[in-house]
Design an enzyme around this catalytic site. Structure first.
Site, PDB file in Angstrom:
ATOM      1  N   SER A   1      -6.912  -3.721   7.953  1.00 12.52           N
ATOM      2  CA  SER A   1      -7.748  -4.412   8.938  1.00 12.52           C
ATOM      3  C   SER A   1      -7.746  -3.644  10.255  1.00 12.52           C
ATOM      4  CB  SER A   1      -7.226  -5.831   9.175  1.00 12.52           C
ATOM      5  OG  SER A   1      -7.286  -6.582   8.000  1.00 12.52           O
ATOM      6  N   ARG A  44       0.813  -1.210   0.000  1.00 10.59           N
ATOM      7  CA  ARG A  44       0.000   0.000   0.000  1.00 10.59           C
ATOM      8  C   ARG A  44       0.846   1.259   0.000  1.00 10.59           C
ATOM      9  NH1 ARG A  44      -3.243  -2.327   4.975  1.00 10.59           N
ATOM     10  NH2 ARG A  44      -1.164  -3.209   5.114  1.00 10.59           N
TER      11      ARG A  44
HETATM   12  P1  ADP Z   1      -0.376  -9.319   7.983  1.00 10.09           P
HETATM   13  O1  ADP Z   1      -0.754  -9.365   9.424  1.00 10.09           O
HETATM   14  O2  ADP Z   1       0.457 -10.472   7.525  1.00 10.09           O
HETATM   15  O3  ADP Z   1       0.131  -7.990   7.474  1.00 10.09           O
HETATM   16  P2  ADP Z   1      -2.876  -8.653   6.740  1.00 10.09           P
HETATM   17  O4  ADP Z   1      -4.090  -9.477   6.831  1.00 10.09           O
HETATM   18  O5  ADP Z   1      -2.901  -7.315   7.391  1.00 10.09           O
HETATM   19  O6  ADP Z   1      -1.741  -9.583   7.260  1.00 10.09           O
HETATM   20  O7  ADP Z   1      -2.465  -8.446   5.217  1.00 10.09           O
HETATM   21  C1  ADP Z   1      -2.243  -9.521   4.356  1.00 10.09           C
HETATM   22  C2  ADP Z   1      -1.713  -9.010   3.044  1.00 10.09           C
HETATM   23  O8  ADP Z   1      -2.668  -8.174   2.420  1.00 10.09           O
HETATM   24  C3  ADP Z   1      -0.451  -8.166   3.172  1.00 10.09           C
HETATM   25  O9  ADP Z   1       0.389  -8.409   2.054  1.00 10.09           O
HETATM   26  C4  ADP Z   1      -0.965  -6.762   3.113  1.00 10.09           C
HETATM   27  O10 ADP Z   1       0.022  -5.859   2.641  1.00 10.09           O
HETATM   28  C5  ADP Z   1      -2.070  -6.927   2.103  1.00 10.09           C
HETATM   29  N1  ADP Z   1      -3.088  -5.886   2.254  1.00 10.09           N
HETATM   30  C6  ADP Z   1      -3.724  -5.506   3.373  1.00 10.09           C
HETATM   31  N2  ADP Z   1      -4.595  -4.513   3.110  1.00 10.09           N
HETATM   32  C7  ADP Z   1      -4.484  -4.267   1.777  1.00 10.09           C
HETATM   33  C8  ADP Z   1      -5.100  -3.315   0.885  1.00 10.09           C
HETATM   34  N3  ADP Z   1      -5.992  -2.421   1.333  1.00 10.09           N
HETATM   35  N4  ADP Z   1      -4.752  -3.351  -0.414  1.00 10.09           N
HETATM   36  C9  ADP Z   1      -3.836  -4.246  -0.867  1.00 10.09           C
HETATM   37  N5  ADP Z   1      -3.203  -5.144  -0.076  1.00 10.09           N
HETATM   38  C10 ADP Z   1      -3.525  -5.153   1.232  1.00 10.09           C
END
Ligand code: ADP
Length: 167
Positions: free
Chosen positions: A134, A96
């Site tokens: 999230s 992001r």
């Molecule tokens: P983690 O705890 O491993 O970061 P997340 O569930 O927060 O897990 O995110 C999983 C993946 O999704 C990561 O690669 C994160 O960068 C990507 N991600 C999270 N939000 C977005 C978004 N809004 N757009 C694109 N990718 C996202």
């Protein structure tokens, strides 16, 4: 020239606490690039998630059901071991911002050191969802804000059903 048929699998790991439209976007785009996508829902005993593991897997499955070629599995332990169990050639992560990059870069290098044949592929977040995380969704929801624009219906259903999730 004949191209040998192969199945290329990618793992999309994350906490998905909860899954957002940003995640759905990268999972959908991953499915367009790879034959098989395994979304890995992380069991992280160190974190106290808002959604239980079962809820996170169920909500990701509800979304994945509409995207051909996508499976969902819970996993714990090393990502490279999970990727090996899945027969994956690559791990896919969303970027992001430069903040994501700073976090992802050492992880990608470490995973490459642990498993040299496993590639890390980054997809640039869609502009529409680049501000969605999230953690922000959890915060907005906890403070009484409407998160409907940012999460799939399955997540909303859980949030509305389980009043305790809003504390
Ligand atoms: P983690 O705890 O491993 O970061 P997340 O569930 O927060 O897990 O995110 C999983 C993946 O999704 C990561 O690669 C994160 O960068 C990507 N991600 C999270 N939000 C977005 C978004 N809004 N757009 C694109 N990718 C996202």
């Amino acid at each position: 020239m004949t191209v040998a048929p192969t199945t290329t699998t990618v793992v999309v790991p994350g906490s998905f606490d909860p899954i957002t439209h940003g995640h759905v976007d990268i999972i959908t785009r991953a499915a367009a690039l790879f034959d098989r996508v395994v979304v890995g829902v992380l069991v992280n005993p160190a974190k106290a998630p808002l959604f239980t593991l079962e809820q996170r897997v169920a909500t990701v499955k509800a979304v994945a059901a509409a995207i051909p070629g996508v499976e969902v599995q819970a996993f714990e332990g090393l990502l490279v071991d999970f990727a090996a169990r899945c027969g994956a050639r690559a791990v896919l992560r969303g970027l992001r911002s430069s903040v994501d990059f700073e976090y992802e870069w050492p992880m990608a290098r470490m995973n490459r050191a642990l498993s040299p044949g496993l590639e890390t592929v980054f997809l640039a977040a869609a502009a529409q969802w680049a501000h969605v995380s999230s953690s922000l969704v959890r915060e907005v929801h906890a403070l009484g804000g409407d998160v409907e624009p940012f999460v799939p219906a399955a997540v909303l259903a859980h949030l509305r059903r389980d009043g305790s999730s809003s504390t």
